[in-house]
Design an enzyme around this catalytic site. Structure first.
Site, PDB file in Angstrom:
ATOM      1  N   SER A   1     106.595  87.905 -55.575  1.00 30.36           N
ATOM      2  CA  SER A   1     107.575  86.825 -55.483  1.00 30.36           C
ATOM      3  C   SER A   1     106.886  85.593 -54.916  1.00 30.36           C
ATOM      4  O   SER A   1     105.867  85.160 -55.450  1.00 30.36           O
ATOM      5  CB  SER A   1     108.777  87.260 -54.626  1.00 30.36           C
ATOM      6  OG  SER A   1     109.810  86.295 -54.686  1.00 30.36           O
TER       7      SER A   1
ATOM      8  N   ASP B   1     112.680  93.359 -52.352  1.00 25.11           N
ATOM      9  CA  ASP B   1     112.661  93.827 -53.735  1.00 25.11           C
ATOM     10  C   ASP B   1     111.371  94.603 -54.014  1.00 25.11           C
ATOM     11  O   ASP B   1     110.275  94.125 -53.727  1.00 25.11           O
ATOM     12  CB  ASP B   1     112.782  92.646 -54.702  1.00 25.11           C
ATOM     13  CG  ASP B   1     112.954  93.094 -56.152  1.00 25.11           C
ATOM     14  OD1 ASP B   1     113.481  94.206 -56.365  1.00 25.11           O
ATOM     15  OD2 ASP B   1     112.574  92.332 -57.052  1.00 25.11           O
TER      16      ASP B   1
ATOM     17  N   HIS C   1     109.037  87.005 -59.723  1.00 18.69           N
ATOM     18  CA  HIS C   1     110.347  86.359 -59.650  1.00 18.69           C
ATOM     19  C   HIS C   1     110.263  84.934 -60.181  1.00 18.69           C
ATOM     20  O   HIS C   1     109.654  84.061 -59.568  1.00 18.69           O
ATOM     21  CB  HIS C   1     110.857  86.342 -58.211  1.00 18.69           C
ATOM     22  CG  HIS C   1     111.187  87.695 -57.677  1.00 18.69           C
ATOM     23  ND1 HIS C   1     111.243  87.983 -56.341  1.00 18.69           N
ATOM     24  CD2 HIS C   1     111.512  88.855 -58.310  1.00 18.69           C
ATOM     25  CE1 HIS C   1     111.582  89.253 -56.159  1.00 18.69           C
ATOM     26  NE2 HIS C   1     111.731  89.808 -57.346  1.00 18.69           N
TER      27      HIS C   1
END
Length: 352
Positions: free
Chosen positions: A172, A297, A199
């Site tokens: 991310s 995540d 992401h």
């Protein structure tokens, strides 16, 4: 008290961002263009700078380069999340910016979701020490290979046999530069299919895949529904959908796009990719890597893969721009090996 500099030529955007970021209790200064931002950022040490791309006097890209040369600071680009702005935002990340956010009120971005994203990223970036930014080394973008050479490389490298091993990578905030380094480091003939979740919004992943493909020895492809996995190829999850997997009656493994968010904040989600892979591959066929990023995540998926007999690697705090996702995976017992990023590169190059 943490200090934030907001650089934007729009008085409305400066006002909107100031109101949102003020909720964190940070001191806020503003600049109307890149030149003002450079002057202020080199005079004072800010904890975070938000930077618009298109501004008069000096644009955001030039300002990022000058600030990172003079006084490295966590910079968050302000993007309109359009296809046209995707390439420019990638250029800003190459110049040293850490991440990007949508302009407040951007179309197709819910106001509450937009606000939550801004607060989360500004808060996380404010914790990044400047010395961590200095250690980030970005590879220069290589010139595109001639088509004849490129097709030759692909013809030799593309392995259409049944995929029996898969390398899954999740990242991310701070991840694009690391993903690029991985893509440039994996050798021709790499015996795994490589699947990556970074992401990013839907408008950005196509531009990112194209950029990666130009510097990688392996073909890099933005994923599509029903696309077959192949050894020695890199599949970047398309923004706006989760990357899932399914096995055809022929034994071939294909990508299946899941449009339902399944209560995940990010789409694509690293956890969704990890958990879906376990429905198609046995644990010992999976190597999973979790890199820098805000939140958790991928953490639970790492736990599941490790329990199933897979090998999991988490980036260590030593190099992670934001030690969030890999920390959660480590704390939950989901990491087989925790390594600084340069050692992750070396570990992946030796996979057989």
């Amino acid at each position: 008290m943490k200090r934030v500099l907001i650089a934007d030529d729009s008085a409305l955007v400066r006002k909107q961002l100031s109101e949102i970021i003020a909720e964190l209790g940070f001191q806020i200064d503003t600049a109307r263009n890149g030149a003002e931002a450079v002057t202020m950022a080199t005079r004072e040490q800010y904890d975070v700078i938000t930077m618009d791309i298109n501004m008069p006097v000096m644009d955001g890209i030039t300002a990022v380069k000058k600030i990172m040369e003079a006084r490295p600071t966590p910079i968050l680009m302000i993007s309109s999340l359009t296809t046209e702005s995707a390439g420019i935002t990638m250029e800003a990340l190459d110049a040293g910016a850490v991440d990007y956010i949508a302009k407040p009120g951007t179309m197709n971005v819910g106001r509450s979701e937009n606000r939550e994203d801004i607060l989360s990223k500004v808060k996380s970036l404010s914790r990044i020490p400047p010395r961590r930014l200095k250690s980030v080394v970005r590879r220069p973008v290589q010139r595109e290979r001639p088509v004849s050479v490129r097709e030759n490389v692909r013809a030799k490298n593309l392995d259409c046999s049944d995929v029996t091993k898969v390398l899954l990578i999740g990242a991310s905030t701070g991840g694009p530069g690391l993903i690029e380094q991985i893509c440039t480091s994996l050798p021709i003939g790499f015996p795994y299919a490589v699947c990556v979740v970074q992401h990013m919004p839907q408008q950005f992943t196509a531009a990112f895949a194209t950029r990666l493909d130009k510097v990688s020895k392996l073909p890099v492809i933005e994923s599509k529904d029903h696309m077959e996995l192949s050894n020695g190829s890199i599949f970047l999850a398309r923004g706006g959908v989760h990357m899932h997997f399914a096995k055809k009656v022929t034994g071939k493994v294909v990508i299946r796009e899941e449009k339902n968010k399944n209560h995940q904040f990010f789409q694509p989600s690293v956890d969704e990719m990890f958990e879906s892979a376990l429905k198609v591959f046995s644990g010992d066929q999976i190597t999973a890597v979790l890199l820098t990023g805000i939140g958790d995540d991928g953490a639970q998926g790492m736990v599941s893969i490790k329990k199933a007999g897979g090998f999991t690697i988490g980036e260590s705090e030593e190099t992670a721009t934001v030690y969030g996702m890999p920390k959660e995976a480590y704390d939950r017992g989901g990491v087989s090996q925790q390594l600084p990023f340069p050692k992750i590169i070396r570990s992946l190059q030796t996979l057989r």
